[in-house]
Design a protein around this motif. Structure first.
Motif, short mmCIF file in Angstrom:
data_model
loop_
_atom_site.label_atom_id
_atom_site.label_comp_id
_atom_site.label_asym_id
_atom_site.label_seq_id
_atom_site.Cartn_x
_atom_site.Cartn_y
_atom_site.Cartn_z
N GLY A 1 73.86 45.21 4.57
CA GLY A 1 72.84 44.22 4.22
C GLY A 1 71.96 44.67 3.09
O GLY A 1 72.30 45.61 2.35
N ALA A 2 70.83 44.01 2.96
CA ALA A 2 69.96 44.23 1.81
C ALA A 2 69.47 45.67 1.70
O ALA A 2 69.45 46.25 0.62
N ASN B 1 72.13 47.97 0.46
CA ASN B 1 72.33 47.74 -0.97
C ASN B 1 71.24 48.38 -1.79
O ASN B 1 71.48 48.94 -2.85
N LYS B 2 70.03 48.30 -1.28
CA LYS B 2 68.89 48.89 -1.98
C LYS B 2 69.05 50.40 -2.10
O LYS B 2 68.75 50.99 -3.13
N LEU B 3 69.55 51.02 -1.02
CA LEU B 3 69.72 52.47 -1.02
C LEU B 3 71.05 52.91 -1.63
O LEU B 3 71.32 54.09 -1.77
N GLY B 4 71.87 51.93 -1.99
CA GLY B 4 73.18 52.26 -2.56
C GLY B 4 74.13 52.88 -1.56
O GLY B 4 74.94 53.73 -1.91
N LEU B 5 74.01 52.48 -0.29
CA LEU B 5 74.86 53.06 0.75
C LEU B 5 75.84 52.02 1.26
O LEU B 5 75.49 50.85 1.42
N TRP C 1 67.03 57.73 3.01
CA TRP C 1 68.16 58.61 3.35
C TRP C 1 67.80 59.62 4.44
O TRP C 1 68.17 60.79 4.37
N GLU D 1 75.55 60.04 3.07
CA GLU D 1 76.94 59.64 3.32
C GLU D 1 77.77 60.77 3.93
O GLU D 1 78.76 60.53 4.59
N GLU E 1 62.67 52.10 -8.73
CA GLU E 1 61.99 51.59 -7.55
C GLU E 1 60.61 52.23 -7.45
O GLU E 1 60.46 53.43 -7.61
N ASP E 2 59.61 51.44 -7.20
CA ASP E 2 58.23 51.91 -7.03
C ASP E 2 57.52 52.26 -8.34
O ASP E 2 56.38 52.68 -8.33
N SER F 1 74.54 58.52 -3.01
CA SER F 1 73.18 58.05 -3.25
C SER F 1 72.17 58.90 -2.49
O SER F 1 72.46 59.39 -1.40
N GLN G 1 75.78 54.53 -5.77
CA GLN G 1 75.56 53.14 -6.16
C GLN G 1 74.08 52.81 -6.11
O GLN G 1 73.70 51.66 -5.94
N HIS G 2 73.25 53.82 -6.23
CA HIS G 2 71.83 53.61 -6.03
C HIS G 2 71.07 53.31 -7.32
O HIS G 2 70.71 52.16 -7.56
N ARG H 1 71.28 47.89 -10.50
CA ARG H 1 70.13 48.01 -9.59
C ARG H 1 68.88 48.48 -10.34
O ARG H 1 67.80 47.93 -10.17
N ALA I 1 75.96 41.74 -4.59
CA ALA I 1 75.39 42.47 -3.46
C ALA I 1 74.29 41.64 -2.79
O ALA I 1 73.48 41.02 -3.48
N GLU I 2 74.30 41.68 -1.48
CA GLU I 2 73.30 40.98 -0.69
C GLU I 2 71.92 41.64 -0.91
O GLU I 2 71.83 42.85 -1.07
N GLY I 3 70.89 40.85 -0.92
CA GLY I 3 69.54 41.41 -0.91
C GLY I 3 68.90 41.57 -2.28
O GLY I 3 67.72 41.87 -2.38
N ASP J 1 65.94 39.53 -3.24
CA ASP J 1 64.65 39.97 -2.75
C ASP J 1 63.78 40.52 -3.88
O ASP J 1 62.56 40.51 -3.79
N TYR J 2 64.42 41.07 -4.90
CA TYR J 2 63.66 41.60 -6.03
C TYR J 2 63.19 40.48 -6.97
O TYR J 2 62.44 40.71 -7.89
#
Lengths: 444, 383
Positions: free
Chosen positions: A205-206, A209-213, A282, A330, B83-84, B183, B204-205, B243, B266-268, B271-272
């Protein structure tokens, strides 16, 4: 930790005794003699005129059957550096757990009689918590050929499971359910579709995806639950799903139960306490299989335990040493330890979830005993004296450094809980006692 | 106050008179006084003699250093991701890079300030462009560069990572540049190592310096980022470049459209604040910049995309599809390019429509800016 002194007769007085099996919840006393429960009831609440026994004054704390943990990893054989039978036993007993079922994904895998015998031998040497070995459903956990279920049962296997795996081949799973029926054996599955969960390390999920995992989508669980229910409908037999984490899986299981299939399910405390945000940045201690899900699912699991849609709470105790966790997310191993947090975290259901205490204790005692066909898990005259005395009033902060388990991979450091264990009795023998409480309890 | 400014005041003359006497423009003088520029040798000599030696070259270097320190809104020890990051922090990194480009083009000098500093390039994944770009950036700053050879066989062994970290710590580098296929690895190392860590791509981060250089390229061509419509097209799902870019461009006030087949979306990401499209026609409407992502070869056949041919037909950029965007829309690509897969070969070479080579050039400046910021921040921290 384990006292060698074997006391033949112990009297518990001034207790609040809770026995989910009989629905008893009242001020009472209990007598243990020759490994079994000799008597219990209100008439024994104040019981001072016995002089041939050790008398334990419970100070109105709760006396109930010892907990039965349906799935745990105890490190043996093969990963003794993470946990061994001794440390697992000590940690379990200090947590009020008197019986555990260990998982077959050991090294070597529990798919043959000698491995069952080995675990039995180690448990006997340790002489602490009762350990029941589950055997794998298929040889070498390969999902292809069935193990010798009948012989393994005779040797002492308590149920059959593929640990964290499922049986991908539908035909083999169908055969397993059908064949196990010959022996009235339970098949226990942690349902996650292997293709959809392959390489995944956290909830899909989101956030992943945000963490690239790579993620494990929740549909992986739903699909597997639905497939195996279809098979069970077709074959009959006994099936148990453990580590249920999603809202939709609960619905599917509920529908199946309404069709009167022999189906039960369980979850672990982290699935109703934590959601995927525990992964934070992580944080590998939050890497568990199946993964911590979204808040919607966490809440659904929380409510499903309260509303009796989940039958059993088990720890899914999975010790991992530092080298297995101090890695990029991972590469880190899955798992969280669970013995010592089992009761304190579950008690949240009672304090904040308004669940009746007797119902909560039921899911830790009688329900697993029923699934496993054990004579313990209840306070019945003649039953094994596996009991525990717990204090649910005094605040009890969990600290990693105080944990007994050999590995300390818990996310519940500094958790402000309650549920301190005061005594644990296995087969009528005191195997754990809180040193401070003991002083006031055993005064003559 | 600049020593020369004080001299002007003490001697009761004006900047204008001084500039006239030195035979330079007032604008040039202002740049010397603000620390933006160091006077050339001949002008420097004139100043020294005009002020009877009261003003010497070190006054100008001090002004320049002060400017660098006060200039910066970016106060972090590391650059681990976009990010941030706040708009002011991103601007600070971009502004310094702009200065560096000006300095490099006008007065190429090797900076003495960072002599003795060490940068370690720790690349667990193959890279030519990024690694070389960091190496060149460090060398232009006078920094020593160590390229760590990581044996491919040990990459998969997690143990080696923390062992490597310990080894590195012993070498006491000032900056560690890391690229890793997993990542979060730079974040893990940043906790274990006492130096500035720059993420050069983690799984993929994120790939923050790529996003910064893309932003710089856009800003230099379009003179702004805020209010632009920017489309990012291709393998969004597996792209760390995407990203980082999404986060950066939205933070800077651009509107971002993501265009990808749904198997590569990619899902989510909405949100950004990004807008999601599955085709070029809708996604390129009124767009100023089209960023094309690389499609990994192993993803071209199989469950993501049936074939490269089909991908190019629907998601490869050619002039016809580009005509759906604004008439002056520019094309970007982080490289290396799969010609005829994600972008038409002839279009990729059209310097009037693409920024691809400029992106490479700006990469050095942005990395110099990041390295300078981190070293300055770490020095101030030790003060």
């Amino acid at each position: 930790m384990i006292e060698s002194k074997n006391k033949n007769k112990i009297v518990f007085k001034n207790a609040r005794i809770i026995d989910p099996h009989s629905g008893f919840d009242d001020k009472a006393g209990l007598i243990v003699q020759n490994k079994v429960i000799k008597d219990f009831g209100k008439h024994l609440f104040k019981n001072d005129n016995i002089d041939d026994a050790l008398i334990i004054d419970c100070h109105n704390n709760i006396l109930c059957p010892g907990f039965i943990d349906l799935n745990a990893n105890i490190g043996e054989p093969g990963e003794e550096f993470k946990e061994n039978v001794n440390t697992a036993s000590d940690a379990a007993l200090a947590s009020g757990i008197t019986s555990i079922v260990c998982m077959p994904n050991t090294n070597p895998i529990i798919d043959q009689i000698p491995i069952i015998q080995y675990i039995e031998k180690r448990a006997k040497e340790t002489n602490g918590v009762k350990i029941y070995a589950s055997a794998s459903i298929t040889k070498n956990l390969e999902g292809e050929k069935l193990t010798e279920m009948g012989l393994l049962l005779e040797a002492g296997a308590i149920l059959f499971s593929e640990a964290n795996q499922v049986i991908k081949n539908t035909k083999v799973m169908r055969q397993a359910l059908t064949y196990a029926k010959n022996f009235d054996a339970t098949i226990m599955i942690s349902p996650q579709d292997p293709d959809l969960s392959k390489n995944g390390v956290m909830n899909g999920g989101a956030l992943a995806n945000k963490l690239g995992l790579p993620g494990i989508p929740k549909v992986a669980e739903i699909l597997q639950v639905e497939r195996d229910i279809r098979l069970l409908e077709n074959t009959g037999g006994k099936l148990h799903f453990f580590n249920i984490t999603t809202k939709e899986a609960i619905i599917a299981i509920e529908n199946a139960k309404n069709k009167e299939l022999n189906l039960t399910c369980s979850t672990a405390p982290h699935y109703f306490t934590l959601n995927e945000t525990a992964v934070d940045e992580w944080k590998t201690f939050a890497k568990v299989f199946p993964p911590l899900r979204s808040e919607i699912d966490r809440e659904a699991i929380y409510n499903a335990v309260i509303n009796d849609k989940i039958d059993i709470i088990s720890s899914h105790h999975t010790p991992q040493d530092q080298d297995s966790k101090r890695l990029p997310f991972e590469q880190a191993e899955f798992g969280i330890i669970g013995f010592e947090t089992l009761l304190p975290i579950s008690l949240d259901l009672y304090f904040n979830g308004k669940m009746e205490l007797i119902k909560l204790i039921d899911k830790l005692t009688y329900q697993p005993a029923k699934l496993l066909n054990l004579n313990s898990g209840k306070l019945k005259i003649g039953s094994p004296a596996d009991i525990t005395l717990i204090d649910i009033n005094t605040p009890h902060k969990l600290k990693l450094e105080n944990m007994i388990s050999k590995s300390k991979n818990s996310l519940f450091d500094d958790y402000d809980g309650k549920g301190k264990i005061l005594y644990t009795i296995v087969d009528g023998r005191i195997v754990y006692s809180d040193p401070n409480f003991k002083k006031s309890a055993e005064k003559k | 106050m600049h020593a020369l400014d004080k001299w002007i005041k003490d001697n009761s003359i004006s900047r204008k008179i001084l500039a006239n006497n030195l035979n330079i423009s007032i604008a040039s003088l202002s740049r010397y006084l603000s620390g933006d520029r160091i006077p050339k040798q001949e002008i420097m000599e004139k100043i020294i003699s005009y002020t009877d030696g009261k003003i010497n070259p070190s006054n100008f270097y001090i002004a320049k250093n002060n400017k660098n320190n006060n200039f910066s809104e970016y106060r972090k020890d590391h650059l681990l991701g976009i990010e941030d990051l706040k708009e002011s922090e991103i601007s600070s990194l971009l502004n310094r890079a702009d200065d560096i480009i000006r300095e490099n083009r006008i007065e190429p000098t090797v900076n003495q300030k960072y002599r003795g500093k060490t940068l370690v390039n720790l690349f667990f994944e193959d890279s030519t462009r990024t690694k070389t770009s960091f190496e060149l950036a460090a060398k232009r700053l006078g920094i020593d560069v160590i390229n760590m050879q990581i044996e491919t066989s040990s990459i998969r062994k997690g143990e080696s990572l923390l062992d490597t970290a310990m080894t590195l710590n012993a070498m006491q580098p000032d900056i560690l540049v890391i690229r890793h296929s997993l990542s979060g690895t730079p974040h893990l190392l940043a906790n274990k190592i006492n130096c500035g860590v720059i993420n050069a791509g983690d799984g993929q981060h994120e790939h923050p310096t790529q996003a910064l250089l893309d932003a710089l390229a856009i800003r230099r061509r379009k003179k702004r980022i805020k209010g632009l419509n920017i489309a990012i097209c291709g393998d969004i799902a597996h792209s760390r470049v995407a990203r980082s870019n999404i986060k950066l461009l939205i933070t800077m006030g651009a509107s971002v459209n993501l265009i990808a087949p749904s198997t590569l979306m990619a899902e989510g990401l909405s949100d950004y604040g990004a807008n999601i499209f599955n085709n070029f026609k809708d996604g390129l409407n009124e767009v100023d910049i089209v960023m094309i992502l690389r499609l990994q070869k192993e993803r071209m056949q199989g469950s993501y995309i049936p074939s490269a041919k089909e991908y190019f037909k629907f998601y490869g950029l050619d002039r016809e599809k580009l005509s759906l965007a604004k008439s002056d829309a520019l094309v970007m690509h982080p490289g290396p390019i799969n010609r005829g897969v994600e972008i038409d070969s002839e279009l990729a070479d059209d310097i009037n429509r693409t920024l691809i080579l400029e992106q490479v050039e700006l990469g050095v400046a942005i990395r110099m800016s990041v390295i300078e910021h981190l070293i300055n921040n770490l020095e101030h921290k030790n003060d």
